[in-house]
Design a protein around this motif. Structure first.
Motif, short mmCIF file in Angstrom:
data_model
loop_
_atom_site.label_atom_id
_atom_site.label_comp_id
_atom_site.label_asym_id
_atom_site.label_seq_id
_atom_site.Cartn_x
_atom_site.Cartn_y
_atom_site.Cartn_z
N GLY A 89 48.95 91.72 -25.44
CA GLY A 89 49.35 92.23 -26.74
C GLY A 89 48.32 93.11 -27.43
N CYS A 90 47.24 93.45 -26.74
CA CYS A 90 46.18 94.24 -27.37
C CYS A 90 46.29 95.70 -26.95
CB CYS A 90 44.83 93.69 -26.96
SG CYS A 90 43.47 94.68 -27.57
N VAL A 91 46.18 96.61 -27.92
CA VAL A 91 46.38 98.03 -27.62
C VAL A 91 45.26 98.63 -26.78
CG1 VAL A 91 47.86 98.55 -29.57
CG2 VAL A 91 45.39 98.72 -29.85
N CYS A 92 44.06 98.04 -26.81
CA CYS A 92 42.97 98.64 -26.04
C CYS A 92 42.94 98.11 -24.61
CB CYS A 92 41.62 98.46 -26.72
SG CYS A 92 40.92 96.82 -26.63
N CYS A 93 43.70 97.07 -24.30
CA CYS A 93 43.69 96.49 -22.96
C CYS A 93 44.76 97.14 -22.11
CB CYS A 93 43.86 94.98 -23.01
SG CYS A 93 42.45 94.18 -23.79
N THR A 94 44.40 98.29 -21.53
CA THR A 94 45.35 99.10 -20.78
C THR A 94 44.79 99.39 -19.39
OG1 THR A 94 44.31 101.01 -21.78
CG2 THR A 94 46.36 100.26 -22.79
N HIS A 126 35.78 97.89 -23.38
CA HIS A 126 36.47 97.23 -24.49
C HIS A 126 36.33 95.71 -24.30
CE1 HIS A 126 37.78 100.84 -26.40
NE2 HIS A 126 38.47 101.24 -25.36
N MET A 127 37.46 94.98 -24.30
CA MET A 127 37.34 93.52 -24.22
C MET A 127 37.53 92.97 -22.82
SD MET A 127 40.64 92.83 -26.65
CE MET A 127 39.78 93.54 -28.04
N ILE A 128 37.63 93.87 -21.84
CA ILE A 128 37.82 93.42 -20.46
C ILE A 128 36.48 93.38 -19.77
CG2 ILE A 128 38.90 93.94 -18.27
CD1 ILE A 128 41.22 95.11 -19.88
ZN LIG Z 1 42.04 94.97 -25.99
#
Ligand SMILES: [Zn+2]
Ligand SMILES: [Zn+2]
Lengths: 325, 343
Positions: free
Chosen positions: A69-74, A282-284
C-alpha cells in the motif's frame, strides 16, 4: 548479498539520464567497441540504437506498486520477466545493461533487485550510471524532480558535453552534483568518451566505496528544513548491536523511507569477524555478511544517506545509539 | 547418454530414456505420441530413435512451448510462433511482430482443430492451427500467463491487478475482468471452468469462483509458484513454490479456510514443477535439486522417479494416456519415463 553471490551472479548496470544527455551515444559505444565483453541490453526505444545486436531487448517500463500500500514501494514487472528469460541462457553474455527512459525515477529499477527473489538470486546490481549534460543540467534540476533523483541514485556520473561550457560553468555544475551526491564517482566527458571499463563491472554497488567516503565529522549539526536532495555519512567507533541497529533502521525507513532515496552501510557487529553490508532504496532494504574485515583495518561502522530533508543531528544520534554497550 | 547413475528404486533406472541436451529445458510434452523437449537456445528435440533429432525452431531464444495434440507450438525472442511436427518439420505459424512471445497455450478439439493463444507484451494473439489470425486480445498491462478452459471456449489471461476471461468465438470482444491488486504471473482454470487461479509475485495464489463471484486466497509459499496443475476431476490443485507439493482441495467448501495437503516434503528443496496425472489422482513433481517423484494423493505414497543431484526441474508433462512422463532440467537433462512398459 551473501558471500556465495559473487561469481555466480550476472552484473547489471543501470544507465539513466535525460534525453539528449548522451545516453544513447554511450550505449552505442558500449555495444560497438571491441572490449572483449558481451552485453545484453534492455532498452525502451528500439529505434534509437544503430547497432544490430541479437541481445537487445525492447521493453515498456511497467512499474507496479507492491501490495504493502505504499506509493514509494514499486518495482519493474517487465524487468522481472525479461531478466528471467535472459538468464535461462546466461552463457550468451557477460553482463546486462538496463537503459531507463529520460524521465524515469530510478527507484523502481533499483528496488526490483532487492524485491524479486529470482532476480536477486541470479544477478547483482553492479552500478547505476547517470549521464548528465554539463550545459543543460542546471535547467533540468530547476524544472524537475527526476533530474536530482537520477543524480542521487548514481554510483557513477558521466558529466558529458563538457566542451560546451566554460571552466567556471563546469566547476559550478560539478559542485551542484556534489551537493546532491557526494559519493558518486564523476567522469568528465565530451562525447560520452569515457573508457568503458570505468563504467561497467565496477562493483560500485558492492558498498566498499562507502568505506572510502569521508564521514561528515566537520560539518555542523544545524538542521534546516530542505526539499533539496543531499547526502551525508556517519561513522561510529564501537561495534554495533545488530538488534539495536535493526530496530533503529527499520523504524527510520518506515517513517522516513519516502525521503530516503538510498541508504548504504558497512557495519561492524559486535563479536563478528565479517563485515555486514546494508543497503536500502526508500523503505526496501537488504543486508548480508560480506568478506571478513582485513587485519589491521579499523572496524568502524559507516552509513551513507542520500535523500530529501535529511535531519543530520537526528540521524547521527540514531546511528550512535546502535553501538553495543 | 546419461542416466545410468540412477540409484536402485528410481523408476528412471528401469524405465527411463535420457539425454543431455545441453541447454535449459523450457518445456516438454507429447504430440501424436512423440515426446519432445524445447530448449532455451531455440531448438526442439524429438525423443525418437537413438539420436534424438534436433529441430531449429527460432532464431534466438525460445521462450514458450505447448503441445497442440498433433504438433508442437513454440514462441521465441524473434517474435514468431513456430509449428514443429513429430516428424521434425518446422514451419512458421505466425509472425507476431517485434517483441518476445513469452506465453503459448493451445487447445485441440476432437476433430483435431487447433486454436493457439500467444502472449506478447500486453496482447494475446489468437491464431488457428494453420496460423490464420483469429483475433488479438488487448490488456491493460503485460500478460503474465495464458490458458484455455477444458473445452477451448474461453481464454484466461493473467496480468497486473487481476485476470481477464475472453470467449474465443465471441463476435464482440469484451472480457470478464477479475480484479485483485498486484502482479499476476501465472494462471490455471479448473476442469469445470468455474475456478480461475492465478500465481502472484507475492508468493501466493489468488482465485475467483465465477459462479459465486467469490474470491479465494491461498498463501504461505516461501517462493513464487511457477507451476500449477488441476487433477483431472478438479478436486485438487497441485502447485510448486514450497518445500513440498502443495495440494489445495477444491471440494467440500475448499480451498478457502482449508489447509492444503502437502506431499513429498523435504528440507530446503523447493518444488519447481508439478503435473497432475491424466487418468488418476496422482501428481508428478520435480524439485530444485533435480529430483522427480510421483505422489498418490489418496494414500500419500511416494514413488521415486529420478534421484537428486541435478539442476532444478524446469519442465514436466504426462502423455495423454498417462503412461509416459517427460521431464527436463535447467541444464538440459531430459528424460522420458515409460510407466506402461513391461519389464
Ligand atoms: Zn514505500
Ligand atoms: Zn526537517
Amino acid at each position: 548479498m551473501a558471500e556465495a553471490q559473487t561469481n555466480e551472479t550476472v552484473p547489471v548496470t543501470v544507465l539513466t539520464g535525460y534525453l539528449g544527455a548522451g545516453k544513447t551515444t554511450l550505449l552505442n559505444r558500449i555495444l560497438s567497441e571491441n572490449h572483449g565483453r558481451k552485453y545484453a541490453v534492455v532498452i525502451n526505444e528500439f529505434g534509437e540504437l544503430g547497432v544490430d545486436n541479437d541481445l537487445v531487448v525492447d521493453t515498456d517500463e511497467e512499474v507496479f506498486e507492491m501490495n504493502n500500500g505504499c506509493v514509494c514501494c514499486t518495482v519493474r514487472g517487465d524487468l522481472i520477466r525479461i531478466l528471467g528469460g535472459l538468464l535461462r541462457r546466461r552463457g550468451r553474455f557477460d553482463g546486462i545493461i538496463i537503459e531507463t527512459t529520460g524521465l524515469a525515477n530510478p527507484a523502481p529499477v533499483a528496488q526490483t533487485f532487492f524485491v524479486d527473489e529470482d532476480v536477486k538470486a541470479k544477478t547483482r546490481l553492479d552500478a547505476i550510471v547517470t549521464v548528465v549534460d554539463a550545459k543543460h543540467l542546471p535547467q533540468r534540476l530547476a524544472d524537475s524532480h527526476e533530474a536530482a533523483d537520477q543524480i542521487a541514485f548514481a554510483d557513477v556520473i558521466v558529466l558529458n558535453k563538457t566542451d560546451l561550457v566554460t571552466p567556471d560553468e563546469l566547476a559550478a555544475v560539478e559542485a551542484r552534483i556534489r551537493e546532491i551526491n557526494r559519493f558518486a564517482t564523476i567522469h568528465r566527458a565530451e562525447r560520452g568518451g569515457v573508457p568503458i571499463a570505468e563504467l561497467l563491472d565496477r562493483g560500485a554497488f558492492d558498498l566498499d566505496r562507502v568505506l572510502a567516503a569521508r564521514p561528515d565529522f566537520l560539518e555542523d549539526d544545524s538542521h534546516e528544513h530542505n526539499e533539496d536532495v543531499s547526502s551525508m555519512s556517519f561513522e561510529v567507533e564501537r561495534p554495533l548491536d545488530p538488534e539495536k541497529f535493526n530496530a533503529w533502521i527499520s523504524g527510520l525507513l518506515a517513517t522516513k523511507g519516502q525521503d530516503l532515496l538510498r541508504t548504504k552501510g558497512i557495519l561492524a557487529y559486535a563479536n563478528e569477524d565479517r563485515r555486514f553490508a546494508f543497503q536500502a532504496v526508500h523503505m526496501i532494504a537488504d543486508g548480508g555478511f560480506i568478506g571478513p574485515w582485513k587485519d589491521g583495518d579499523p572496524r568502524r561502522s559507516r552509513i551513507v544517506f542520500i535523500g530529501r530533508d535529511l535531519n543530520r543531528p537526528q540521524l547521527r544520534r540514531g546511528f550512535e545509539s546502535c553501538q553495543a554497550t | 547418454m546419461s542416466g545410468a547413475t540412477a540409484a536402485p528404486g528410481y523408476a528412471l533406472e528401469r524405465r527411463g530414456t535420457t539425454r543431455d541436451l545441453g541447454d535449459y529445458v523450457v518445456g516438454a510434452g507429447f504430440a501424436a505420441g512423440t515426446p519432445a523437449f524445447a530448449l532455451a537456445d531455440g531448438s526442439l528435440h524429438l525423443a525418437t530413435g537413438e539420436a534424438w533429432p534436433r529441430v531449429e525452431a527460432h532464431d534466438g531464444g525460445l521462450l514458450a512451448f505447448a503441445s497442440a495434440g498433433r504438433f508442437f507450438v513454440t514462441g521465441g525472442e524473434d517474435g514468431r510462433l513456430a509449428r514443429v511436427t513429430p516428424e521434425g518439420e518446422a514451419t512458421e505459424l505466425a509472425r507476431l511482430g517485434r517483441g518476445w512471445v513469452e506465453h503459448v497455450a493451445t487447445h485441440a478439439d476432437d476433430r483435431g482443430r487447433v486454436v493457439v493463444a500467444a502472449g506478447m507484451g500486453k496482447a494475446v494473439h489468437v491464431v488457428d492451427g494453420e496460423g490464420r489470425a483469429l483475433k488479438t486480445l488487448e490488456h491493460p498491462s503485460s500478460v503474465g500467463g495464458v490458458c484455455f478452459d477444458a473445452r477451448g471456449k474461453r481464454i484466461a489471461v493473467a496480468h497486473y491487478n487481476g485476470a481477464s476471461l475472453w470467449f474465443v468465438a465471441a463476435k464482440t470482444d469484451s472480457p470478464r475482468r477479475l480484479e485483485w491488486k498486484g502482479s499476476h504471473i501465472g494462471i490455471a482454470l479448473s476442469p469445470d471452468g468455474d475456478c480461475v487461479v492465478t500465481a502472484m509475485q507475492e508468493n501466493a495464489l489468488h482465485g475467483w469462483r465465477l459462479s459465486e463471484d467469490a474470491h479465494m486466497r491461498m498463501s504461505g509459499y516461501p517462493s513464487k509458484t511457477r507451476s500449477m496443475s488441476f487433477t483431472r476431476n478438479g478436486k485438487w490443485l497441485a502447485t510448486s513454490g514450497a518445500e513440498s507439493v502443495v495440494l489445495w482441495p477444491f471440494f467440500g467448501g475448499g480451498p478457502t479456510g482449508k489447509a492444503p495437503t502437502e506431499l513429498a516434503g523435504g528440507d530446503n528443496v523447493l518444488c519447481t514443477q508439478v503435473a497432475a496425472h491424466t487418468q488418476t489422482d496422482m501428481v508428478a513433481a520435480g524439485f530444485s535439486d533435480g529430483m522427480v517423484v510421483l505422489a498418490d494423493i489418496g494414500s500419500s505414497r511416494i514413488l521415486p522417479v529420478a534421484p537428486p543431484g541435478r539442476r532444478p526441474v524446469s519442465a514436466l508433462a504426462w502423455s495423454a494416456d498417462g503412461a509416459r512422463l517427460v521431464f527436463g532440467t535447467e541444464d538440459g537433462f531430459a528424460a522420458v519415463v515409460d510407466f506402461g512398459r513391461r519389464d
